[in-house]
Design a protein around this motif. Structure first.
Motif, PDB file in Angstrom:
ATOM      1  N   UNK A 214       0.660  -1.179   0.122  1.00  0.00           N
ATOM      2  CA  UNK A 214      -0.077  -0.022  -0.238  1.00  0.00           C
ATOM      3  C   UNK A 214       0.786   1.384   0.005  1.00  0.00           C
ATOM      4  N   UNK A 215       2.145   1.160   0.238  1.00  0.00           N
ATOM      5  CA  UNK A 215       2.848   2.286   0.404  1.00  0.00           C
ATOM      6  C   UNK A 215       4.292   2.277  -0.028  1.00  0.00           C
ATOM      7  N   UNK A 216       5.271   3.229  -0.300  1.00  0.00           N
ATOM      8  CA  UNK A 216       6.335   2.987  -0.831  1.00  0.00           C
ATOM      9  C   UNK A 216       7.338   4.369  -0.067  1.00  0.00           C
ATOM     10  N   UNK A 217       8.506   4.266  -0.083  1.00  0.00           N
ATOM     11  CA  UNK A 217       9.398   5.057   0.528  1.00  0.00           C
ATOM     12  C   UNK A 217      10.641   5.109  -0.495  1.00  0.00           C
ATOM     13  N   UNK A 218      11.232   6.175  -1.030  1.00  0.00           N
ATOM     14  CA  UNK A 218      11.871   6.347  -1.895  1.00  0.00           C
ATOM     15  C   UNK A 218      12.888   7.568  -1.413  1.00  0.00           C
ATOM     16  N   UNK A 219      14.414   7.138  -1.377  1.00  0.00           N
ATOM     17  CA  UNK A 219      15.344   8.170  -1.038  1.00  0.00           C
ATOM     18  C   UNK A 219      16.123   8.641  -2.277  1.00  0.00           C
ATOM     19  N   UNK A 220      16.102   9.927  -2.482  1.00  0.00           N
ATOM     20  CA  UNK A 220      16.961  10.618  -3.108  1.00  0.00           C
ATOM     21  C   UNK A 220      17.877  11.520  -2.723  1.00  0.00           C
ATOM     22  N   UNK A 221      19.245  11.222  -3.219  1.00  0.00           N
ATOM     23  CA  UNK A 221      20.194  12.417  -2.999  1.00  0.00           C
ATOM     24  C   UNK A 221      20.447  13.257  -3.871  1.00  0.00           C
ATOM     25  N   UNK A 222      20.364  14.641  -3.241  1.00  0.00           N
ATOM     26  CA  UNK A 222      20.310  15.872  -3.956  1.00  0.00           C
ATOM     27  C   UNK A 222      21.113  15.824  -5.454  1.00  0.00           C
ATOM     28  N   UNK A 223      22.300  15.244  -5.358  1.00  0.00           N
ATOM     29  CA  UNK A 223      22.894  15.116  -6.543  1.00  0.00           C
ATOM     30  C   UNK A 223      22.348  14.218  -7.479  1.00  0.00           C
ATOM     31  N   UNK A 224      21.523  13.351  -7.371  1.00  0.00           N
ATOM     32  CA  UNK A 224      21.125  12.427  -8.186  1.00  0.00           C
ATOM     33  C   UNK A 224      19.729  13.198  -8.917  1.00  0.00           C
ATOM     34  N   UNK A 225      19.166  13.677  -8.277  1.00  0.00           N
ATOM     35  CA  UNK A 225      17.765  14.579  -8.523  1.00  0.00           C
ATOM     36  C   UNK A 225      17.028  15.115  -7.504  1.00  0.00           C
ATOM     37  N   UNK A 226      16.326  16.165  -7.932  1.00  0.00           N
ATOM     38  CA  UNK A 226      15.430  17.127  -7.137  1.00  0.00           C
ATOM     39  C   UNK A 226      14.236  16.076  -6.619  1.00  0.00           C
ATOM     40  N   UNK A 227      13.995  16.181  -5.440  1.00  0.00           N
ATOM     41  CA  UNK A 227      13.009  15.445  -4.821  1.00  0.00           C
ATOM     42  C   UNK A 227      11.558  15.916  -5.392  1.00  0.00           C
ATOM     43  N   UNK A 228      11.414  17.269  -5.626  1.00  0.00           N
ATOM     44  CA  UNK A 228      10.012  17.547  -6.113  1.00  0.00           C
ATOM     45  C   UNK A 228       9.962  17.428  -7.573  1.00  0.00           C
ATOM     46  N   UNK A 229      10.994  17.561  -8.306  1.00  0.00           N
ATOM     47  CA  UNK A 229      10.907  17.164  -9.527  1.00  0.00           C
ATOM     48  C   UNK A 229      10.695  15.695  -9.990  1.00  0.00           C
ATOM     49  N   UNK A 230      11.487  15.007  -9.249  1.00  0.00           N
ATOM     50  CA  UNK A 230      11.425  13.546  -9.532  1.00  0.00           C
ATOM     51  C   UNK A 230       9.989  12.930  -9.103  1.00  0.00           C
ATOM     52  N   UNK A 231       9.254  13.773  -7.995  1.00  0.00           N
ATOM     53  CA  UNK A 231       7.858  13.164  -7.722  1.00  0.00           C
ATOM     54  C   UNK A 231       7.186  13.512  -8.736  1.00  0.00           C
ATOM     55  N   UNK A 232       7.179  14.536  -9.612  1.00  0.00           N
ATOM     56  CA  UNK A 232       6.159  14.999 -10.713  1.00  0.00           C
ATOM     57  C   UNK A 232       6.415  14.013 -11.866  1.00  0.00           C
ATOM     58  N   UNK A 233       7.649  13.668 -12.150  1.00  0.00           N
ATOM     59  CA  UNK A 233       7.862  12.591 -13.078  1.00  0.00           C
ATOM     60  C   UNK A 233       7.534  11.134 -13.056  1.00  0.00           C
ATOM     61  N   UNK A 234       7.497  10.900 -11.466  1.00  0.00           N
ATOM     62  CA  UNK A 234       6.931   9.645 -11.111  1.00  0.00           C
ATOM     63  C   UNK A 234       5.556   9.436 -11.175  1.00  0.00           C
ATOM     64  N   UNK A 235       4.746  10.812 -10.867  1.00  0.00           N
ATOM     65  CA  UNK A 235       3.436  10.929 -10.882  1.00  0.00           C
ATOM     66  C   UNK A 235       2.746  10.821 -12.075  1.00  0.00           C
ATOM     67  N   UNK A 236       3.638  11.449 -13.206  1.00  0.00           N
ATOM     68  CA  UNK A 236       3.179  11.598 -14.559  1.00  0.00           C
ATOM     69  C   UNK A 236       3.245  10.185 -15.348  1.00  0.00           C
ATOM     70  N   UNK A 237       4.257   9.190 -14.574  1.00  0.00           N
ATOM     71  CA  UNK A 237       4.307   7.947 -14.998  1.00  0.00           C
ATOM     72  C   UNK A 237       3.810   6.828 -14.577  1.00  0.00           C
TER      73      UNK A 237
END
Length: 319
Positions: A214-237
């Motif tokens: 029912x849930x997931x936790x993803x960890x993003x290092x700032x040098x790999x991606x921006x958290x908010x930007x990655x969230x938008x991409x993931x939602x679109x996908x």
């Protein structure tokens, strides 16, 4: 060697105070005086230097940050600035210097060493990105700060059945994200050292949903991606509703762990020993549970320790 100077430079890290304490008390134990240089290389140029006593470092081993403070100094990067720093050290009667900090601090230490002044570097940065040591002062504390946040956010993720993305520090090195993600059971970890594919992450989340997750936790290092930007991409996908937490500077603060206090105490004391022995242009480190020291110049030519196997393990355990 009659007087040793100590400064902290770059980003603060939990355990720096323990290292300062070790430098001061180890020096006094051996009959040396100690000058604290406030505000890093900037304070060295301006003469913000005061003698430290045993009492000066009392009750600081448990405190985060650095009592000597830190500041950026563009002037010190110039040849004129470095010569001015050398003059300041001589005017205050300092015979050797301990520099506690990250790669930028090490570059400053190396510059002074190349001018003939005795300098020893001590690795203090939460990013754990200094070659020549397996652990830097502050990394373990930052790791546990992030891990505590992951555990708390997972409680909310479970309650609301959502996907949470946690952005952590690590512009060039993903150690905080990798270690915290593995320890916290993250479903996916993004680090600068490893390529990632949005399709693979989306597929993993969708497979989890199919088996009832029912849930997931993803960890993003700032040098790999921006958290908010990655969230938008993931939602679109995937169409999934996501929430983002950017932990920011909370990762730098807090009471240092026992490991960081002991590490800082050992490294700080060893730096003093090296100066007493007549060494210069060296950096202390902790490799395979032993204290080591290496030439500052060669450290910049060493590749950073790869944690690909650890990353692969995190991928295998998060299926």
């Amino acid at each position: 060697m009659k007087k040793i100077g100590v400064l902290t430079s770059g980003g603060d890290a939990p355990g720096m105070n323990a290292a300062i304490r070790a430098v001061v008390r180890k020096s006094i134990y051996h009959g040396l005086k100690v000058d604290g240089i406030y505000q890093g290389f900037s304070g060295l140029l301006s003469g913000n230097i005061k003698e430290l006593s045993l009492g000066s470092v009392g009750d600081i081993i448990q405190r985060g940050g650095t009592i000597l403070q830190s500041a950026r100094c563009e002037e010190f990067k110039t040849e004129e600035g470095q010569k001015k720093a050398l003059k300041s050290l001589k005017e205050h009667g300092v015979d050797g210097l301990v520099v506690i900090g990250g790669d930028g601090s090490y570059l400053g230490a190396l510059a002074l060493a190349q001018l003939g002044f005795p300098v020893i570097g001590v690795p203090g940065t939460i990013d754990n990105d200094i070659p020549g040591t397996h652990y830097t002062i502050g990394f373990d504390t930052a790791l546990n700060t992030v891990l505590d946040a992951i555990d708390k956010i997972r409680d909310t993720a479970t309650s609301h059945e959502r996907t949470f993305i946690i952005e952590v520090m690590g512009r060039d090195a993903g150690d905080i994200a990798l270690w915290a993600g593995l320890a916290g059971g993250a479903e996916s970890i993004l680090v600068p050292e490893e390529p990632y594919h949005l399709e693979d992450i989306a597929r993993k989340i969708e497979q989890g949903l199919k088996r009832g997750k029912k849930h997931s936790v993803l960890i993003v290092a700032e040098g790999a991606a921006s958290g908010p930007s990655f969230a938008r991409e993931l939602k679109e996908k995937t169409g999934l509703e996501t929430r983002v937490s950017v932990l920011g500077h909370i990762q730098r603060g807090g009471t240092p762990t026992g490991f960081d206090r002991v590490l800082a105490s050992r490294l700080g004391a060893r730096a003093v020993e090296l100066l007493i022995e007549g060494s210069s242009g060296r950096a202390v480190g902790f490799v395979n549970h032993e204290l080591v020291d290496k030439d500052l110049y060669t450290i910049f030519n060493e590749p950073k320790t790869s944690h690909h196997n650890l990353y692969q393990l995190s991928q295998e355990l998060s299926i």
